[in-house]
Write an enzyme that holds these catalytic residues in place. Sequence first.
Site, PDB file in Angstrom:
ATOM      1  N   GLU A 158       0.804  -1.243   0.000  1.00  0.00           N
ATOM      2  CA  GLU A 158       0.000   0.000   0.000  1.00  0.00           C
ATOM      3  C   GLU A 158       0.828   1.281   0.000  1.00  0.00           C
ATOM      4  O   GLU A 158       0.591   2.181   0.803  1.00  0.00           O
ATOM      5  CB  GLU A 158      -0.967  -0.019   1.189  1.00  0.00           C
ATOM      6  CG  GLU A 158      -1.868  -1.233   1.180  1.00  0.00           C
ATOM      7  CD  GLU A 158      -2.834  -1.294   2.361  1.00  0.00           C
ATOM      8  OE1 GLU A 158      -2.724  -0.469   3.281  1.00  0.00           O
ATOM      9  OE2 GLU A 158      -3.718  -2.172   2.354  1.00  0.00           O
ATOM     10  N   GLU A 263      -6.086 -10.826  -1.569  1.00  0.00           N
ATOM     11  CA  GLU A 263      -6.896 -10.658  -0.343  1.00  0.00           C
ATOM     12  C   GLU A 263      -8.387 -10.610  -0.686  1.00  0.00           C
ATOM     13  O   GLU A 263      -9.127  -9.757  -0.184  1.00  0.00           O
ATOM     14  CB  GLU A 263      -6.497  -9.363   0.380  1.00  0.00           C
ATOM     15  CG  GLU A 263      -5.009  -9.262   0.667  1.00  0.00           C
ATOM     16  CD  GLU A 263      -4.621  -8.045   1.513  1.00  0.00           C
ATOM     17  OE1 GLU A 263      -5.514  -7.350   2.023  1.00  0.00           O
ATOM     18  OE2 GLU A 263      -3.404  -7.812   1.653  1.00  0.00           O
TER      19      GLU A 263
HETATM   20  C1  XIL Z   1      -6.391  -6.640   8.165  1.00  0.00           C
HETATM   21  C2  XIL Z   1      -6.690  -7.851   9.040  1.00  0.00           C
HETATM   22  O1  XIL Z   1      -7.583  -8.689   8.376  1.00  0.00           O
HETATM   23  C3  XIL Z   1      -7.265  -7.403  10.366  1.00  0.00           C
HETATM   24  O2  XIL Z   1      -7.398  -8.505  11.245  1.00  0.00           O
HETATM   25  C4  XIL Z   1      -6.367  -6.334  10.989  1.00  0.00           C
HETATM   26  O3  XIL Z   1      -6.986  -5.842  12.153  1.00  0.00           O
HETATM   27  C5  XIL Z   1      -6.115  -5.189  10.040  1.00  0.00           C
HETATM   28  O4  XIL Z   1      -5.584  -5.699   8.837  1.00  0.00           O
HETATM   29  N1  XIL Z   1      -5.007  -4.845   3.579  1.00  0.00           N
HETATM   30  C6  XIL Z   1      -4.012  -5.664   4.044  1.00  0.00           C
HETATM   31  C7  XIL Z   1      -4.271  -6.575   5.175  1.00  0.00           C
HETATM   32  O5  XIL Z   1      -2.937  -5.712   3.422  1.00  0.00           O
HETATM   33  O6  XIL Z   1      -3.132  -6.803   5.964  1.00  0.00           O
HETATM   34  C8  XIL Z   1      -5.400  -6.074   6.045  1.00  0.00           C
HETATM   35  O7  XIL Z   1      -5.692  -7.077   7.023  1.00  0.00           O
HETATM   36  C9  XIL Z   1      -6.615  -5.735   5.208  1.00  0.00           C
HETATM   37  C10 XIL Z   1      -6.298  -4.676   4.205  1.00  0.00           C
END
Ligand code: XIL
Length: 376
Positions: A158, A263
Amino acid sequence: MKPILSAPVLLAVAATMLLVRAQAPVTLKEAYRGAFLIGAAVNAAQFTGQDARGSALVKTHFNSITPENVLKWENIHPRLDTYAFDLPDKYVAFGEENQMLIVGHCLVWHNQIPGEVFRDARGNLVKRKVLLKRMRDHIHMVVGRYKGRIKSWDVVNEALNDDGTLRQTLWLRIIGPDYIAKAFKCAHEADPHAELTYNDYSLENEPKRNGAIALVERLKARGIPITSVGLQGHDNLAWPSADEEDRTIRAFAELGVNVIISELDVDVLPTELTEGSADVNAHVNADPSLNPYVSGLPDGVQQTLARRYAELFGVFLRHHEVVRRVTLWGVTDGDSWRNDWPVKGRTNYPLLFDRKGQPKLAFEAVIGASAGRPAN
Ligand code: XIL
């Protein structure tokens, strides 16, 4: 004339076909074998077996895992001089026991990292040299520890704004724009065989996608060992369109990098954020109108979600030569971060298994969409 096959034989053939159908491997990983790997983000309860049902689902359906949180800086390296390898070691062991592709997520990010990484003892921001050393030490320690075992790393997560410019993080402010290239170089030094990914959300939106394309081009022009781009895929029922998804995968493929859907989840609830945003710092106040399905997902929405999943997997499959893996961000609806983000305490239904661990209509749709996969 005598029929070629007698009635009893025909009956037997039909019965066998039914049996074969009933026994057809209806696991996600089997359905997509030969096309791409199917992954899940796993939490500690799943990979330690404390959540036996979740653990069993992961073993049955997935051939890749990503740690939802345990490898993030704040967890694996909670103080400047302290690493916490207990859970990460268990995560990697779980992946090895089950012959899965083990993913590392993530090395350099502005979230879920202790503030002291960027500061000296007096609380002032450290100089470029100091932060570069901290970054390098972290990457060498973590990637080095799992060298040859974690085969795919999200190196930078990101780093871009919605308009495609570099996000103003402390990494950028203290080190400068080359922190990204440096992170990839360190990861490559620590494990020269690992797949190294730039991972981000909303890359389906044109301005941000263009920023990512320019970034990948810059890195490649300098010989920086980036192998793949991760499209996070925190989608909803309408965004991104199949066309935008298709165009995005194609654009990165043309740069000579692999694409990872890293994701995936599909939000079915109303939201007020920019489409596709997955900015973990964004918060929207809770309101009953934003939480309409507390007592269950209506059939109509269940079907819309199933069609949406089939549509997305259809696009991924068309690009199976460049898409290495599709990872869902969680296993059951109950586990999903989307119950708490961007609005806390909602009841969301973004994944393929319901709160009881049962396959949803969306699961059937994803299996169905695999019919067009290449022969093994
Ligand atoms: C999220 C997790 O799912 C949560 O449990 C945590 O509290 C915050 O992060 N983008 C990403 C992930 O790259 O690491 C994130 O995961 C969601 C958004």
